[in-house]
Design a protein around this motif. Structure first.
Motif, PDB file in Angstrom:
ATOM      1  N   GLU A 240       0.866  -1.178   0.000  1.00 23.63           N
ATOM      2  CA  GLU A 240       0.000   0.000   0.000  1.00 23.63           C
ATOM      3  C   GLU A 240       0.900   1.224   0.000  1.00 23.63           C
ATOM      4  O   GLU A 240       1.857   1.299   0.781  1.00 23.63           O
ATOM      5  CB  GLU A 240      -0.906   0.015   1.231  1.00 23.63           C
ATOM      6  CG  GLU A 240      -1.997  -1.028   1.190  1.00 23.63           C
ATOM      7  CD  GLU A 240      -2.978  -0.894   2.343  1.00 23.63           C
ATOM      8  OE1 GLU A 240      -2.756  -0.036   3.230  1.00 23.63           O
ATOM      9  OE2 GLU A 240      -3.970  -1.645   2.363  1.00 23.63           O
ATOM     10  N   MET A 241       0.593   2.171  -0.864  1.00 21.94           N
ATOM     11  CA  MET A 241       1.424   3.379  -0.970  1.00 21.94           C
ATOM     12  C   MET A 241       0.833   4.457  -0.059  1.00 21.94           C
ATOM     13  O   MET A 241      -0.142   5.128  -0.410  1.00 21.94           O
ATOM     14  CB  MET A 241       1.477   3.841  -2.419  1.00 21.94           C
ATOM     15  CG  MET A 241       2.065   2.808  -3.369  1.00 21.94           C
ATOM     16  SD  MET A 241       3.791   2.376  -2.997  1.00 21.94           S
ATOM     17  CE  MET A 241       4.638   3.806  -3.683  1.00 21.94           C
ATOM     18  N   VAL A 242       1.409   4.582   1.123  1.00 21.14           N
ATOM     19  CA  VAL A 242       0.982   5.591   2.088  1.00 21.14           C
ATOM     20  C   VAL A 242       1.840   6.838   1.867  1.00 21.14           C
ATOM     21  O   VAL A 242       3.065   6.746   1.756  1.00 21.14           O
ATOM     22  CB  VAL A 242       1.160   5.088   3.537  1.00 21.14           C
ATOM     23  CG1 VAL A 242       0.712   6.146   4.536  1.00 21.14           C
ATOM     24  CG2 VAL A 242       0.394   3.783   3.745  1.00 21.14           C
TER      25      VAL A 242
ATOM     26  N   ILE B 232       6.761   9.168   1.236  1.00 26.14           N
ATOM     27  CA  ILE B 232       6.061   7.913   0.976  1.00 26.14           C
ATOM     28  C   ILE B 232       6.547   6.873   1.967  1.00 26.14           C
ATOM     29  O   ILE B 232       7.742   6.604   2.068  1.00 26.14           O
ATOM     30  CB  ILE B 232       6.289   7.445  -0.474  1.00 26.14           C
ATOM     31  CG1 ILE B 232       5.650   8.444  -1.457  1.00 26.14           C
ATOM     32  CG2 ILE B 232       5.713   6.047  -0.691  1.00 26.14           C
ATOM     33  CD1 ILE B 232       5.912   8.138  -2.917  1.00 26.14           C
ATOM     34  N   THR B 233       5.600   6.313   2.731  1.00 24.44           N
ATOM     35  CA  THR B 233       5.938   5.313   3.761  1.00 24.44           C
ATOM     36  C   THR B 233       5.102   4.062   3.491  1.00 24.44           C
ATOM     37  O   THR B 233       4.040   3.880   4.071  1.00 24.44           O
ATOM     38  CB  THR B 233       5.657   5.862   5.173  1.00 24.44           C
ATOM     39  OG1 THR B 233       4.277   6.245   5.267  1.00 24.44           O
ATOM     40  CG2 THR B 233       6.528   7.075   5.461  1.00 24.44           C
ATOM     41  N   PRO B 234       5.573   3.190   2.599  1.00 24.82           N
ATOM     42  CA  PRO B 234       4.762   2.043   2.178  1.00 24.82           C
ATOM     43  C   PRO B 234       4.545   1.044   3.310  1.00 24.82           C
ATOM     44  O   PRO B 234       5.300   1.001   4.287  1.00 24.82           O
ATOM     45  CB  PRO B 234       5.594   1.404   1.065  1.00 24.82           C
ATOM     46  CG  PRO B 234       6.821   2.235   0.902  1.00 24.82           C
ATOM     47  CD  PRO B 234       6.901   3.198   2.025  1.00 24.82           C
ATOM     48  N   THR B 235       3.489   0.257   3.154  1.00 28.14           N
ATOM     49  CA  THR B 235       3.280  -0.881   4.051  1.00 28.14           C
ATOM     50  C   THR B 235       3.056  -2.124   3.194  1.00 28.14           C
ATOM     51  O   THR B 235       2.620  -2.035   2.051  1.00 28.14           O
ATOM     52  CB  THR B 235       2.056  -0.692   4.970  1.00 28.14           C
ATOM     53  OG1 THR B 235       0.866  -0.650   4.175  1.00 28.14           O
ATOM     54  CG2 THR B 235       2.162   0.568   5.791  1.00 28.14           C
ATOM     55  N   THR B 236       3.381  -3.267   3.785  1.00 30.12           N
ATOM     56  CA  THR B 236       3.070  -4.524   3.105  1.00 30.12           C
ATOM     57  C   THR B 236       1.567  -4.720   3.148  1.00 30.12           C
ATOM     58  O   THR B 236       0.901  -4.278   4.079  1.00 30.12           O
ATOM     59  CB  THR B 236       3.749  -5.711   3.808  1.00 30.12           C
ATOM     60  OG1 THR B 236       3.334  -5.722   5.190  1.00 30.12           O
ATOM     61  CG2 THR B 236       5.250  -5.604   3.730  1.00 30.12           C
ATOM     62  N   LYS B 237       1.039  -5.381   2.147  1.00 27.42           N
ATOM     63  CA  LYS B 237      -0.404  -5.662   2.089  1.00 27.42           C
ATOM     64  C   LYS B 237      -0.610  -7.063   2.638  1.00 27.42           C
ATOM     65  O   LYS B 237      -0.459  -8.046   1.928  1.00 27.42           O
ATOM     66  CB  LYS B 237      -0.887  -5.560   0.645  1.00 27.42           C
ATOM     67  CG  LYS B 237      -2.382  -5.680   0.494  1.00 27.42           C
ATOM     68  CD  LYS B 237      -3.043  -4.322   0.633  1.00 27.42           C
ATOM     69  CE  LYS B 237      -4.546  -4.432   0.437  1.00 27.42           C
ATOM     70  NZ  LYS B 237      -5.312  -4.531   1.645  1.00 27.42           N
TER      71      LYS B 237
ATOM     72  N   ASP C 212       5.190  -1.760   8.158  1.00 27.01           N
ATOM     73  CA  ASP C 212       6.046  -0.800   7.461  1.00 27.01           C
ATOM     74  C   ASP C 212       7.113  -1.529   6.659  1.00 27.01           C
ATOM     75  O   ASP C 212       7.634  -2.569   7.093  1.00 27.01           O
ATOM     76  CB  ASP C 212       6.761   0.120   8.467  1.00 27.01           C
ATOM     77  CG  ASP C 212       5.807   1.121   9.105  1.00 27.01           C
ATOM     78  OD1 ASP C 212       4.648   1.205   8.665  1.00 27.01           O
ATOM     79  OD2 ASP C 212       6.236   1.827  10.039  1.00 27.01           O
ATOM     80  N   ILE C 213       7.458  -0.948   5.523  1.00 26.13           N
ATOM     81  CA  ILE C 213       8.542  -1.507   4.715  1.00 26.13           C
ATOM     82  C   ILE C 213       9.190  -0.365   3.942  1.00 26.13           C
ATOM     83  O   ILE C 213       8.525   0.622   3.606  1.00 26.13           O
ATOM     84  CB  ILE C 213       8.023  -2.610   3.759  1.00 26.13           C
ATOM     85  CG1 ILE C 213       9.186  -3.364   3.104  1.00 26.13           C
ATOM     86  CG2 ILE C 213       7.059  -2.040   2.726  1.00 26.13           C
ATOM     87  CD1 ILE C 213       8.771  -4.632   2.369  1.00 26.13           C
TER      88      ILE C 213
ATOM     89  N   LYS D  18      -3.707   6.848   1.617  1.00 30.43           N
ATOM     90  CA  LYS D  18      -3.085   5.659   1.032  1.00 30.43           C
ATOM     91  C   LYS D  18      -3.726   5.350  -0.318  1.00 30.43           C
ATOM     92  O   LYS D  18      -4.911   5.633  -0.534  1.00 30.43           O
ATOM     93  CB  LYS D  18      -3.189   4.453   1.958  1.00 30.43           C
ATOM     94  CG  LYS D  18      -4.575   3.855   2.097  1.00 30.43           C
ATOM     95  CD  LYS D  18      -4.558   2.635   3.006  1.00 30.43           C
ATOM     96  CE  LYS D  18      -5.931   2.036   3.213  1.00 30.43           C
ATOM     97  NZ  LYS D  18      -6.513   1.415   2.031  1.00 30.43           N
ATOM     98  N   TYR D  19      -2.909   4.781  -1.186  1.00 33.54           N
ATOM     99  CA  TYR D  19      -3.384   4.365  -2.503  1.00 33.54           C
ATOM    100  C   TYR D  19      -2.987   2.916  -2.722  1.00 33.54           C
ATOM    101  O   TYR D  19      -1.913   2.482  -2.299  1.00 33.54           O
ATOM    102  CB  TYR D  19      -2.761   5.234  -3.601  1.00 33.54           C
ATOM    103  CG  TYR D  19      -3.030   6.708  -3.422  1.00 33.54           C
ATOM    104  CD1 TYR D  19      -4.306   7.233  -3.603  1.00 33.54           C
ATOM    105  CD2 TYR D  19      -2.001   7.587  -3.066  1.00 33.54           C
ATOM    106  CE1 TYR D  19      -4.555   8.586  -3.425  1.00 33.54           C
ATOM    107  CE2 TYR D  19      -2.243   8.939  -2.886  1.00 33.54           C
ATOM    108  CZ  TYR D  19      -3.527   9.437  -3.067  1.00 33.54           C
ATOM    109  OH  TYR D  19      -3.770  10.781  -2.890  1.00 33.54           O
TER     110      TYR D  19
END
Length: 314
Positions: A98-100, A140-145, A153-154, A199-200
């Motif tokens: 997820e693109m946060v 941008i602070t992505p997360t694993t789905k 967080d990743i 998030k996107y």
């Protein structure tokens, strides 16, 4: 007044059914998704027992308006919105991230910062920030789905090193995320709001990247009221938020945070109506449009008939 608590339709050429916390998702011909946004409401990873009339309509219509307003930036999954509570779209293979994107130090990032961390998802943060301060630039602070459990967080480096997303695709996701956030920020400003973080989610179909799921809703984004923001920051007081935080706050005040042994407090008709009214207020503030209450008598028949008509046109 009826509300959509759960659905159990059998549509022509239906090949799968998935019930999420809030959405009931029907797969048609393994090509299309019929997403019914129910009136269920969740908090602390728990679906509350009482549905909230019009909540599904609010979320579905905000998402439809927001996706329409951004389709010049990135194509999205939507084919048709045949009912106020339903979206039909193409099936995409979701990216497992997820693109946060965050423009302000709030929520999870603020909690990490308060613990002394100066890096979130591999992105360095400057010293001297207070909670809810504007960041020098959006990060941008992505997360694993996660399919089970909580998202984690990743960093960009880990995503590429583990091959979760190819470098070519990830660079494109970053570009789309920044452009979508910029558009969302501009639209929010027109409504005297601040888009704090959002998030996107993206997927791929036939080699093409699509924006999927809902965007810029109070369930997927955090908003502050622009009016009074600076004054509250200077005083070190909490910001006035436009999100479903008010539901969490009510639950906490009544002794529920989703922990073992805790009982969900009783939501009487008055409380249900007040939450429904608040969601309608969120719709009108975020979109700048008046909310039109759809007829909730025989709501299940209405949804089914509208979907059946739309499926004939695919």
């Amino acid at each position: 007044m009826q509300a959509i608590k759960e659905t159990n339709y059998k549509f022509p050429n239906q090949t799968n059914f998935y019930k999420g916390k809030v959405r009931d998702v029907y797969t048609i011909q393994n090509k299309y998704l019929v997403m019914v946004v129910s009136d269920r409401i969740s908090a602390f990873d728990v679906v509350l027992p009482e549905p909230i009339p019009y909540k599904g309509q609010v979320l579905n219509q905000i998402a439809a308006i927001s996706l329409e307003a951004t389709k010049d930036i990135v194509p999205n999954w939507v084919i048709n919105v045949p009912d106020p509570s339903v979206t039909i779209g193409r099936i995409c293979e979701p990216f497992k991230v997820e693109m946060v994107i965050r423009g302000y130090l709030a929520g999870h990032a603020a909690r990490e910062y308060a613990l002394g961390k100066r890096e979130v998802c591999g992105v360095k943060l400057p010293e001297g920030l207070k909670e809810n301060d504007k960041l020098p630039e959006p990060i941008i602070t992505p997360t694993t789905k996660a399919s089970v459990g909580h998202d984690e967080d990743i960093s960009r480096e880990d995503i590429l090193a583990r091959g979760i997303v190819s470098e070519e695709d990830y660079l494109q996701l970053e570009k789309y995320t920044k452009a979508l956030n910029q558009r969302g920020t501009e639209i929010a400003a027109e409504r005297d709001l601040i888009l704090v973080d959002t998030k996107y989610e993206f997927g791929k179909a036939d080699g093409k990247i699509y924006l999927i799921d809902e965007i810029h809703t109070p369930d997927s984004s955090r908003y502050f009221y622009k009016n009074g923001y600076e004054e509250l920051q200077q005083k070190g007081e909490p910001q006035k938020q436009l999100s479903k935080e008010f539901v969490r706050k009510w639950l906490i005040e009544n002794g529920f945070q989703g922990k073992d042994g805790q009982q969900v407090p009783l939501m009487d008709k008055e409380k249900v109506k007040s939450i429904s009214d608040r969601y309608i207020e969120l719709f009108e503030k975020i979109t700048g449009k008046s909310f039109v209450k759809e007829n909730h008598e025989n709501i299940y028949n209405r949804v089914e008939n509208n979907v059946l008509t739309a499926l004939k046109m695919l």
